[in-house]
Design a protein around this motif. Sequence first.
Motif, PDB file in Angstrom:
ATOM      1  N   GLY A 125       0.825  -1.212   0.000  1.00 60.84           N
ATOM      2  CA  GLY A 125       0.000   0.000   0.000  1.00 60.84           C
ATOM      3  C   GLY A 125       0.853   1.251   0.000  1.00 60.84           C
ATOM      4  O   GLY A 125       0.530   2.243   0.642  1.00 60.84           O
ATOM      5  N   THR A 126       1.973   1.192  -0.754  1.00 57.62           N
ATOM      6  CA  THR A 126       2.913   2.308  -0.782  1.00 57.62           C
ATOM      7  C   THR A 126       3.150   2.748  -2.220  1.00 57.62           C
ATOM      8  O   THR A 126       2.630   2.157  -3.173  1.00 57.62           O
ATOM      9  CB  THR A 126       4.256   1.893  -0.150  1.00 57.62           C
ATOM     10  OG1 THR A 126       4.765   0.731  -0.849  1.00 57.62           O
ATOM     11  CG2 THR A 126       4.093   1.557   1.314  1.00 57.62           C
ATOM     12  N   ASP A 127       3.981   3.748  -2.359  1.00 53.93           N
ATOM     13  CA  ASP A 127       4.390   4.233  -3.676  1.00 53.93           C
ATOM     14  C   ASP A 127       5.898   4.471  -3.653  1.00 53.93           C
ATOM     15  O   ASP A 127       6.385   5.559  -3.952  1.00 53.93           O
ATOM     16  CB  ASP A 127       3.624   5.518  -4.024  1.00 53.93           C
ATOM     17  CG  ASP A 127       3.856   5.939  -5.475  1.00 53.93           C
ATOM     18  OD1 ASP A 127       4.255   5.071  -6.278  1.00 53.93           O
ATOM     19  OD2 ASP A 127       3.666   7.136  -5.784  1.00 53.93           O
ATOM     20  N   ILE A 128       6.635   3.428  -3.277  1.00 49.62           N
ATOM     21  CA  ILE A 128       8.088   3.513  -3.150  1.00 49.62           C
ATOM     22  C   ILE A 128       8.720   3.379  -4.527  1.00 49.62           C
ATOM     23  O   ILE A 128       8.371   2.484  -5.308  1.00 49.62           O
ATOM     24  CB  ILE A 128       8.618   2.422  -2.207  1.00 49.62           C
ATOM     25  CG1 ILE A 128       7.936   2.523  -0.831  1.00 49.62           C
ATOM     26  CG2 ILE A 128      10.125   2.497  -2.064  1.00 49.62           C
ATOM     27  CD1 ILE A 128       8.274   1.390   0.111  1.00 49.62           C
ATOM     28  N   ALA A 129       9.669   4.265  -4.826  1.00 48.84           N
ATOM     29  CA  ALA A 129      10.329   4.242  -6.123  1.00 48.84           C
ATOM     30  C   ALA A 129      11.184   2.993  -6.269  1.00 48.84           C
ATOM     31  O   ALA A 129      11.717   2.451  -5.288  1.00 48.84           O
ATOM     32  CB  ALA A 129      11.195   5.496  -6.291  1.00 48.84           C
ATOM     33  N   THR A 130      11.354   2.554  -7.509  1.00 50.59           N
ATOM     34  CA  THR A 130      12.163   1.357  -7.772  1.00 50.59           C
ATOM     35  C   THR A 130      13.603   1.568  -7.310  1.00 50.59           C
ATOM     36  O   THR A 130      14.222   0.656  -6.745  1.00 50.59           O
ATOM     37  CB  THR A 130      12.138   1.023  -9.270  1.00 50.59           C
ATOM     38  OG1 THR A 130      10.783   0.811  -9.684  1.00 50.59           O
ATOM     39  CG2 THR A 130      12.958  -0.226  -9.566  1.00 50.59           C
ATOM     40  N   PRO A 176       1.774   5.061   4.769  1.00 52.25           N
ATOM     41  CA  PRO A 176       0.586   5.861   5.121  1.00 52.25           C
ATOM     42  C   PRO A 176      -0.534   5.009   5.694  1.00 52.25           C
ATOM     43  O   PRO A 176      -0.727   3.856   5.298  1.00 52.25           O
ATOM     44  CB  PRO A 176       0.180   6.497   3.788  1.00 52.25           C
ATOM     45  CG  PRO A 176       0.786   5.618   2.738  1.00 52.25           C
ATOM     46  CD  PRO A 176       2.053   5.086   3.318  1.00 52.25           C
ATOM     47  N   VAL A 177      -1.263   5.611   6.634  1.00 57.88           N
ATOM     48  CA  VAL A 177      -2.411   4.946   7.247  1.00 57.88           C
ATOM     49  C   VAL A 177      -3.643   5.273   6.411  1.00 57.88           C
ATOM     50  O   VAL A 177      -3.944   6.444   6.155  1.00 57.88           O
ATOM     51  CB  VAL A 177      -2.610   5.416   8.701  1.00 57.88           C
ATOM     52  CG1 VAL A 177      -3.846   4.772   9.297  1.00 57.88           C
ATOM     53  CG2 VAL A 177      -1.371   5.095   9.529  1.00 57.88           C
ATOM     54  N   THR A 178      -4.365   4.273   5.969  1.00 56.39           N
ATOM     55  CA  THR A 178      -5.568   4.474   5.159  1.00 56.39           C
ATOM     56  C   THR A 178      -6.709   3.658   5.736  1.00 56.39           C
ATOM     57  O   THR A 178      -6.498   2.676   6.447  1.00 56.39           O
ATOM     58  CB  THR A 178      -5.326   4.037   3.702  1.00 56.39           C
ATOM     59  OG1 THR A 178      -4.959   2.653   3.684  1.00 56.39           O
ATOM     60  CG2 THR A 178      -4.228   4.873   3.055  1.00 56.39           C
ATOM     61  N   LEU A 179      -7.923   4.093   5.409  1.00 55.07           N
ATOM     62  CA  LEU A 179      -9.089   3.329   5.815  1.00 55.07           C
ATOM     63  C   LEU A 179      -9.211   2.082   4.961  1.00 55.07           C
ATOM     64  O   LEU A 179      -8.725   2.023   3.819  1.00 55.07           O
ATOM     65  CB  LEU A 179     -10.356   4.187   5.685  1.00 55.07           C
ATOM     66  CG  LEU A 179     -10.445   5.391   6.621  1.00 55.07           C
ATOM     67  CD1 LEU A 179     -11.677   6.214   6.292  1.00 55.07           C
ATOM     68  CD2 LEU A 179     -10.463   4.948   8.071  1.00 55.07           C
ATOM     69  N   MET A 180      -9.891   1.087   5.492  1.00 54.95           N
ATOM     70  CA  MET A 180     -10.096  -0.155   4.760  1.00 54.95           C
ATOM     71  C   MET A 180     -10.932   0.120   3.511  1.00 54.95           C
ATOM     72  O   MET A 180     -11.918   0.855   3.543  1.00 54.95           O
ATOM     73  CB  MET A 180     -10.804  -1.181   5.650  1.00 54.95           C
ATOM     74  CG  MET A 180     -10.974  -2.533   4.988  1.00 54.95           C
ATOM     75  SD  MET A 180     -11.845  -3.670   6.064  1.00 54.95           S
ATOM     76  CE  MET A 180     -10.694  -3.777   7.414  1.00 54.95           C
TER      77      MET A 180
END
Length: 896
Positions: free
Chosen positions: A528-533, A581-585
Amino acid sequence: MNLSRKWLREFVTVDAGDRDFAEAMTLSGSKVEITTDLGAEISNVVVGRVLSMERHPNSDHMWICQIDVGKEEPIQIVTGAWNVHVGDLVPAALHKSTLPGGVKIEKGKLRGEVSNGMMCGLSELGLEERDFPYAVIDPAALLNDYHPLDKDKPSIPADIQPGHKIFGSVVCAKVTEVVTTAYSTYNVTLDAGDKTCTVSTTCPNLHIGDLVALDSKKDHICTLTDLRAQQAEFPHCIPDGIFILNEDCKPGDDIKPVIGVDDSVVEFEITPNRPDCLSVIGLAREVAATYDAPLNLHTPVVKAEGEGSLVDLLDVETPASDLVPRYTARMVRNVKIAPSPKWMRERLRAMGVRPINNIVDITNYVMLEYGQPMHAFDYRYVKGGKIIVRRAQEGEHLTTLDGKEHVLNANHLVIADEHRAVGLAGIMGGLNSEIVDDTVDVVFESACFDGTCIRKGALALGMRTEASAKFEKGLDPMNTLPAVDRACELVELLGAGEVLPGTIDILNYVPQPRVLKLEPDRINGLLGTDIATDEMVRILKKLDFGVEGDQVTVPSWRGDVIGMADLAEEVARFHGYNNIPVTLMRGQTTLGGFSEEEKLERQLGGMCRAMGYDEIITYSFISPTCYDKIRWCADDPRRESFKILNPLGEDTSIMRTTVLPSMLEILTRNYNYRNQNVKLYEVGRIYLPGGEDGLAVENKVLSMGAYGDDMDFFALKGAVEAILKDLRVTDVRFQVPTVANPSYHPGRVADVYAGERRIGVLGQIHPLVSKNYGVDAEFYCAELELNDLMAAKGADPEYVPLPKFPAVTRDIAVVCGEAVTVGALEDCIRKGAKGLLKDVTLFDIYRGKGIPEGKKSVAFNLVLRADDRSLTAEEADADVKSILETLEKELGAVLR
């Protein structure tokens, strides 16, 4: 796993306090349990130098000392120890100091003389002789300290004077001068009566005026051992006293770094999938990755200048090659057994390992540093010069280093020579190959053994060791060679022996690096992230993963990384879980519910409880004798049960194939507790042979059991009928078993059928079975298979309007043979009806006047109805006629 932060600094430098260090390591996935400051209990203790000594005026054994503690003026300390001399460096606990164990030191007076602190021994500092072997005291026998055990027969006269003979060439001498020449080495001038001599000694408890026993032929001052004396005869001549320091220090220095307790130990909770972290180097890798700090690893360098050929002296065979992925060995000759250096002893002690001697300490040091257990064999006990790694022989005996004898079997892996086992592989060495003071040649073993074999072997023998705990988790076979080289490097560094050139390295497998595909999108989707390669690649590379394009090569020591999810975990823990990041279900949720089988179990339980039956839960394992108690024949195929490999006892050694013994045990227990009326039920499992891959077929059975005043065969039958009716089972019938059931009363037992499907059995327990359980009551039991109940269960009910048209009732009484059952008559009535019969009810059975001998009259009430019209008398009579004809034809039952 304990980690010394001083030792850690050899590989990676981290500028962080213990609290911050623990938090950072825990957040990166290496959970810290606790941190311990080794010197936390010691405060205000410094190095002191003895400037002067004088005898206490009010004591025969105390000294008044002036101590330089690095201040402007020396301080006065009174001591009762006899091993102190002018010029000695000692640990001095000053006023308001603390020592291990909560001891507090304050100034005071001892027999009228001021003492501003205390000089400390090893024990006061929480140390022992193995920590500082040079501090061991070998005291001289002081004749002025002699106290005879038998006052009437003293062996040394109370008025003995210099020159008096004690025995043989041993005479009394008086100390006139003591000069310290080196650490714990003294030149002592003696007055022996007729002569004066100077003797060199290491006995530290000598002072001017002392009377000693002098061996005049050897110029040797006698110890208690020389005089064959007991400690009680010389109460102050003890091998304990002040710790005389032989370290590079000066007065006023803090004692903590001097004695090596200026260190913090961090205790990690290492999960079983990370055996690489059970080492200083493994944890150093984690620390370096956590702090983005450079990792300084050392490649062992072995000069190997010993004379001789390793292959001429040692041979290794591994007939149990499937259990030995790799076996590596090197040899050291002309070993010099001695205490390890201070730095090594400090590191071992900080990690919770007691120093022994240099060779044993080296193996422990390498195990802690590399995570690779090692063992050192005394070569002279390896008969034939051959090491054989094999399975133990059945009944083979081996006494291990702890002095315990073990009886082995073929499941144990042993290290042996040509004649006998000399060690339990991966667990503990044998007593017959122990390193001792006169050991000359040593074989270093560094091997990788099968983890499952080691775990089972250690468990069977009840001797789980630190080595076995590492092996059972699965170690890196590529670590054996650098570990043994490191051990040999330390041997040369410590001057403990001569390493022979060459290495024996048996590799019983072909190492293939694991290569995984780097899939950034899938990793980000999982996390659930957007980490770069590039960030992922950076993280993996600092963990020593090889990354080329989208190919990731896993290091040999990371056997836990086998798929994409494992790579995602590495990325997540060093990216920072707190940075995700914390997100709702999001997404759809699945509604829970019960399966059809679970619904059936709940329905059965509800029905049983509604009828007054209490639920029980019994063990699925029973004793083989249970089958005898329920009277099953010895060749009954139902006796074929699965045996438990590690049973708690014979009474729980097999998995049951029937629930009846379990129910009877509980009924018997209640009966013995004098419970008058008991009704019990259980939905329990049975384990039958015939499953795939040799596994069991697990079926569930509804077991019902009861006894009491209101319980008989028909009461239990009625309960079973109520259950079947609630399940909407149709075409239910009860019939005498075609094959006799030895567990039930032959005249009060019935098999339960739904159509042609046998569902189970019910009836009274056979009196002989009850007798086997030690009771004389009538037990009633039922056993119903849940799989068959599920198959026979009727469809969910459909609600229809009440009938619009009236019913027609007819009563019939038929005469039949005594052997004809009511159930058979009912089945025949339903069979003979032409579709108008709605219900049939028994209301009378008559035997007597008007009925022939051997016959009986059975009367039924018949209810007939059509759903679309009112019946005529002719239609009803036709149905009854068809029923009577069927009864007569099939059962010989005629209208009365």
